[in-house]
Design a protein around this motif. Structure first.
Motif, PDB file in Angstrom:
ATOM      1  N   THR A  23      -3.471  -0.011   6.339  1.00  0.00           N
ATOM      2  CA  THR A  23      -2.262   0.151   6.621  1.00  0.00           C
ATOM      3  C   THR A  23      -2.023  -1.079   7.898  1.00  0.00           C
ATOM      4  OG1 THR A  23      -1.736   1.915   5.803  1.00  0.00           O
ATOM      5  CG2 THR A  23      -0.247   1.030   6.849  1.00  0.00           C
TER       6      THR A  23
ATOM      7  N   GLY B  41      -6.038   4.623   4.199  1.00  0.00           N
ATOM      8  CA  GLY B  41      -4.766   4.545   5.138  1.00  0.00           C
ATOM      9  C   GLY B  41      -5.083   3.854   6.415  1.00  0.00           C
TER      10      GLY B  41
ATOM     11  N   GLY C 146       2.429   3.951   3.899  1.00  0.00           N
ATOM     12  CA  GLY C 146       0.707   3.523   3.612  1.00  0.00           C
ATOM     13  C   GLY C 146       0.029   4.295   4.140  1.00  0.00           C
TER      14      GLY C 146
ATOM     15  N   ASN D 125       5.699  -0.190   3.736  1.00  0.00           N
ATOM     16  CA  ASN D 125       4.244  -0.057   3.930  1.00  0.00           C
ATOM     17  C   ASN D 125       3.941   0.736   5.087  1.00  0.00           C
ATOM     18  OD1 ASN D 125       3.349  -1.456   1.725  1.00  0.00           O
ATOM     19  ND2 ASN D 125       2.994  -3.292   2.899  1.00  0.00           N
TER      20      ASN D 125
ATOM     21  N   TRP E 152      -0.837   7.625   4.390  1.00  0.00           N
ATOM     22  CA  TRP E 152      -1.044   8.649   3.841  1.00  0.00           C
ATOM     23  C   TRP E 152      -2.183   8.838   3.005  1.00  0.00           C
ATOM     24  CZ3 TRP E 152       1.210  11.570   7.136  1.00  0.00           C
ATOM     25  CH2 TRP E 152       2.455  11.277   7.774  1.00  0.00           C
ATOM     26  N   TRP E 153      -2.874   7.864   2.751  1.00  0.00           N
ATOM     27  CA  TRP E 153      -4.171   7.792   1.745  1.00  0.00           C
ATOM     28  C   TRP E 153      -5.417   7.790   2.607  1.00  0.00           C
ATOM     29  CZ3 TRP E 153      -5.072   2.794  -1.543  1.00  0.00           C
ATOM     30  CH2 TRP E 153      -6.009   2.988  -2.650  1.00  0.00           C
TER      31      TRP E 153
ATOM     32  N   ILE F 109       0.770  -1.307  -0.016  1.00  0.00           N
ATOM     33  CA  ILE F 109       0.127  -0.095  -0.055  1.00  0.00           C
ATOM     34  C   ILE F 109       1.027   1.338   0.136  1.00  0.00           C
ATOM     35  CG2 ILE F 109      -0.251   0.014   2.584  1.00  0.00           C
ATOM     36  CD1 ILE F 109      -3.323   1.153   2.126  1.00  0.00           C
ATOM     37  N   ARG F 110       0.685   2.031  -0.881  1.00  0.00           N
ATOM     38  CA  ARG F 110       1.439   3.639  -1.074  1.00  0.00           C
ATOM     39  C   ARG F 110       0.231   4.719  -1.043  1.00  0.00           C
ATOM     40  NH1 ARG F 110       4.468   0.016  -0.124  1.00  0.00           N
ATOM     41  NH2 ARG F 110       6.383  -0.270  -1.268  1.00  0.00           N
ATOM     42  N   GLY F 111       0.439   5.645  -0.252  1.00  0.00           N
ATOM     43  CA  GLY F 111      -0.482   6.616  -0.316  1.00  0.00           C
ATOM     44  C   GLY F 111       0.184   7.924  -0.420  1.00  0.00           C
ATOM     45  N   LEU F 112      -0.757   8.855  -1.230  1.00  0.00           N
ATOM     46  CA  LEU F 112      -0.272  10.076  -1.691  1.00  0.00           C
ATOM     47  C   LEU F 112      -1.427  10.820  -1.417  1.00  0.00           C
ATOM     48  CD1 LEU F 112       0.912   9.070  -5.083  1.00  0.00           C
ATOM     49  CD2 LEU F 112       2.360   9.694  -3.224  1.00  0.00           C
TER      50      LEU F 112
ATOM     51  N   GLY G 218      -3.970   6.919  -4.025  1.00  0.00           N
ATOM     52  CA  GLY G 218      -2.982   5.944  -3.561  1.00  0.00           C
ATOM     53  C   GLY G 218      -2.805   4.795  -4.245  1.00  0.00           C
ATOM     54  N   ARG G 219      -2.291   3.592  -3.845  1.00  0.00           N
ATOM     55  CA  ARG G 219      -2.069   2.337  -4.757  1.00  0.00           C
ATOM     56  C   ARG G 219      -2.040   1.392  -3.762  1.00  0.00           C
ATOM     57  NH1 ARG G 219       2.807   1.137  -8.618  1.00  0.00           N
ATOM     58  NH2 ARG G 219       3.735   0.588  -6.533  1.00  0.00           N
TER      59      ARG G 219
END
Length: 108
Positions: A78, A75, A68, A64, A70-71, A32-35, A39-40
């Motif tokens: 996570t 989030g 993770g 992660n 920041w979405w 998990i990646r958060g922007l 995110g993704r």
């Protein structure tokens, strides 16, 4: 009549991470990646020798943990993803999973 020669052994595939050992472990780890607003979340398949796979799982778990949260609002997922990834820190070699992966990749 002469006996038939034994069938050829399938090729062994070297570890793509260290190149010295053979592939004996394959795992699928949640990532998990958060922007902030975007995110993704996906699954990453890691394969290689057991030591390299364990190292890669630890690195992905740390990523992660840092990236993770920041979405918004997902989030919150996570925490459960991290708990699931921690279970993979002690992964054991799984030849059946490796055989299945090599068949999908066309090596066998």
């Amino acid at each position: 009549m002469q006996p038939l020669p034994p069938p050829p052994q399938p090729p062994t595939v070297g570890c793509p991470l260290c190149v010295t050992n053979k592939v004996d472990t394959v795992v699928s780890i949640a990532r998990i990646r958060g922007l902030v607003l975007f995110g993704r979340m996906d699954d990453l398949v890691i394969y290689g020798c057991n030591a390299c796979v364990r190292r890669a799982v630890r690195i992905e778990t740390a990523k992660n943990l840092l990236l993770g949260w920041w979405w918004f609002p997902l989030g919150l997922a996570t925490g459960p993803i991290l708990t699931d990834n921690l279970r993979l820190w002690r992964v054991a070699p799984n030849p059946s999973g490796v055989d299945q992966l090599l068949r999908q990749l066309g090596y066998r």
